[in-house]
Enzyme design. Sequence first.
Site, PDB file in Angstrom:
ATOM      1  N   ARG A   1     -10.386 -11.440   1.911  1.00 11.15           N
ATOM      2  CA  ARG A   1     -11.258 -12.474   1.345  1.00 11.15           C
ATOM      3  C   ARG A   1     -10.598 -13.849   1.359  1.00 11.15           C
ATOM      4  O   ARG A   1     -11.288 -14.854   1.377  1.00 11.15           O
ATOM      5  CB  ARG A   1     -11.709 -12.045  -0.062  1.00 11.15           C
ATOM      6  CG  ARG A   1     -10.608 -11.934  -1.064  1.00 11.15           C
ATOM      7  CD  ARG A   1     -11.010 -11.076  -2.268  1.00 11.15           C
ATOM      8  NE  ARG A   1     -10.989  -9.642  -1.968  1.00 11.15           N
ATOM      9  CZ  ARG A   1     -11.319  -8.690  -2.845  1.00 11.15           C
ATOM     10  NH1 ARG A   1     -11.738  -9.015  -4.052  1.00 11.15           N
ATOM     11  NH2 ARG A   1     -11.274  -7.410  -2.512  1.00 11.15           N
TER      12      ARG A   1
ATOM     13  N   LYS B   1       0.843  -1.205   0.000  1.00  7.24           N
ATOM     14  CA  LYS B   1       0.000   0.000   0.000  1.00  7.24           C
ATOM     15  C   LYS B   1       0.874   1.250   0.000  1.00  7.24           C
ATOM     16  O   LYS B   1       2.005   1.214   0.475  1.00  7.24           O
ATOM     17  CB  LYS B   1      -0.846   0.026   1.288  1.00  7.24           C
ATOM     18  CG  LYS B   1      -1.980  -0.964   1.336  1.00  7.24           C
ATOM     19  CD  LYS B   1      -2.732  -0.832   2.646  1.00  7.24           C
ATOM     20  CE  LYS B   1      -3.871  -1.835   2.737  1.00  7.24           C
ATOM     21  NZ  LYS B   1      -4.923  -1.607   1.745  1.00  7.24           N
TER      22      LYS B   1
HETATM   23  N1  BES Z   1      -8.184  -3.732   4.455  1.00  8.03           N
HETATM   24  C1  BES Z   1      -8.258  -3.327   3.115  1.00  8.03           C
HETATM   25  C2  BES Z   1      -9.513  -2.523   2.797  1.00  8.03           C
HETATM   26  C3  BES Z   1      -9.545  -1.123   3.356  1.00  8.03           C
HETATM   27  C4  BES Z   1      -8.845  -0.118   2.763  1.00  8.03           C
HETATM   28  C5  BES Z   1     -10.347  -0.845   4.432  1.00  8.03           C
HETATM   29  C6  BES Z   1      -8.929   1.168   3.246  1.00  8.03           C
HETATM   30  C7  BES Z   1     -10.444   0.438   4.914  1.00  8.03           C
HETATM   31  C8  BES Z   1      -9.732   1.451   4.333  1.00  8.03           C
HETATM   32  C9  BES Z   1      -8.261  -4.542   2.189  1.00  8.03           C
HETATM   33  O1  BES Z   1      -7.491  -5.595   2.618  1.00  8.03           O
HETATM   34  C10 BES Z   1      -7.720  -4.098   0.885  1.00  8.03           C
HETATM   35  O2  BES Z   1      -6.597  -3.714   0.845  1.00  8.03           O
HETATM   36  N2  BES Z   1      -8.537  -4.134  -0.152  1.00  8.03           N
HETATM   37  C11 BES Z   1      -8.147  -3.701  -1.437  1.00  8.03           C
HETATM   38  C12 BES Z   1      -8.678  -4.684  -2.439  1.00  8.03           C
HETATM   39  C13 BES Z   1      -8.166  -4.469  -3.840  1.00  8.03           C
HETATM   40  C14 BES Z   1      -6.693  -4.785  -3.911  1.00  8.03           C
HETATM   41  C15 BES Z   1      -8.944  -5.360  -4.776  1.00  8.03           C
HETATM   42  C16 BES Z   1      -8.727  -2.316  -1.668  1.00  8.03           C
HETATM   43  O3  BES Z   1      -9.850  -2.064  -1.267  1.00  8.03           O
HETATM   44  O4  BES Z   1      -8.011  -1.475  -2.223  1.00  8.03           O
HETATM   45 MN    MN Z   2      -5.470  -5.408   2.034  1.00  8.79          MN
END
Ligand code: BES
Ligand code: MN
Length: 508
Positions: A360, A286
Amino acid sequence: MKNQMLNINVTSSLVDKWRGDVIAVAVYDDQQPQKSLEECGEVVSEEVKRVLKDRWINGKDGETLLIPTPAKSGILAKRVLIVGMGARKKVNLEGLRVLGAQLVAACEKHNITSMNCLMALDKHNGIKRNQVLESVAEGIWLGSYRFEQFQSKKSKEESKPVNPKVYFATRKEHTDRSKKSLEAVAAICRGVNLARDLGNSPGNILNPETLVDRVKVLMEELPVKVTVLNEKALAKKGMNGILAVGQGSGTPPRLITMEYNNGGDKPVLAVVGKAITFDSGGISIKPSVKMEEMKFDMCGGAAVLGFMQAIAQMKLEVNVVGIVPTAENLPSGSAQRPGDIIKTAKGVFVEVVNTDAEGRLILADALHHAESFDPEVIIDLATLTGACVVALGAHASGIMGNNSKLLKKIRKVGDGCGDRVWPLPLFDAYQKQIKSTVADIKNVGGPGGGTITAGCFLSRFVEEDRDWVHIDIAGTAWDMASSKPNFPKGATGVGVRLLCSYAEKYFA
Ligand code: BES
Ligand code: MN
Ligand code: ZN
């Protein structure tokens, strides 16, 4: 480590003779204070009403007036606090919770040491007397939560913690009922505040192993059976979703199962919560802006833990299994790579296109594990997608599922308890977006509909005839702005109240 909530009791002694600090009265914007006090009955004397008569405020929402008790009034309390409730017609349960939090704020501002609340707001808008008590008390307990574990003495003193003794003036014939109500609300609020404590704990303190230790301590004194699967056991069960996500971290992943059986032969409710103790994204790392907030990526699991504690403390007559898969998502030489293909416990092959879509993967195995308890309903909660924050913001969690009646029930329960939810569709058309060319499915489903395609992914791990609801709490699990007075900055404990109300209504 235990979260100490402030004391709330009921008292049926004549308010005039109450020797505390502050008498608190709430008023609508259409009436003078003494009018609302009629409904308090014998606990409020003519004196109190007379004193309040001239101390008229507009009664606008959030308006407060604190006055010293006039001399010769015969009232022994030192001060009187009048709080505006806004328009009578608009008052609802949420407004009463906010009122409770406003009372806490007044206690902090004015260093109030004890407070006797005359909340004669019943018989309006279909709100019952007990609901008034429950909602205001909840607002007090949730509004007074602070996460101070890691603040040294000095900074605590600077923030001047007040710990007022709170009473609710109650007619004698209502005291037993009121006390019972308070006990139940206290259990729920302790659950919410436990979830907040866990959520607010940073990744260096709370990891899959320390979370397990914490759960064991918490559940030891409760009739909850805890089973933990370590890496070896996970491998034996083929739970490669959980293992793959955790393999980049020095702290290995775990699967926590909690069983609370106090419902005889009633059907089982299964609740599953994502607990990524820190989500860096893994190799699909990230951006660093706000990455620190990814300590909150275990708030689904925290909600399940808060819920288990609450129902056990309430001695709710239900059968519940709580399942919390936990891992830390870090990049390293042992981390999973984009492009990896894993075989989940259910036997479904998953192409890991993006290691940041890790929630997931752990839920896939956890949902499959939930199936083994043959539950009537499975509910999962997860901070699953950034897309859900875009879609619904901070004021509702996203819900998806395979039974529209059940979704409606959850929505209604959410409206009542304050953990509001809003539905998104799981149309077949979206399912096509997660088709993989090299495996059965892939863990991302772009372009578009990111929350829904995550929901579609999860749907592949529950049986088709199993009633299931997925709750995406990505936008509601924490609030750094503290946009509501009953939700201080940080983890909100979202989901605990929702699960408690749902279990109470449909499984007890
Ligand atoms: N934990 C995150 C989702 C998230 C992001 C929650 C920001 C709250 C605030 C999750 O694991 C994630 O990173 N999801 C990705 C999925 C994508 C790579 C398909 C996302 O939402 O960017
Ligand atoms: Mn994630
Ligand atoms: Zn995540």
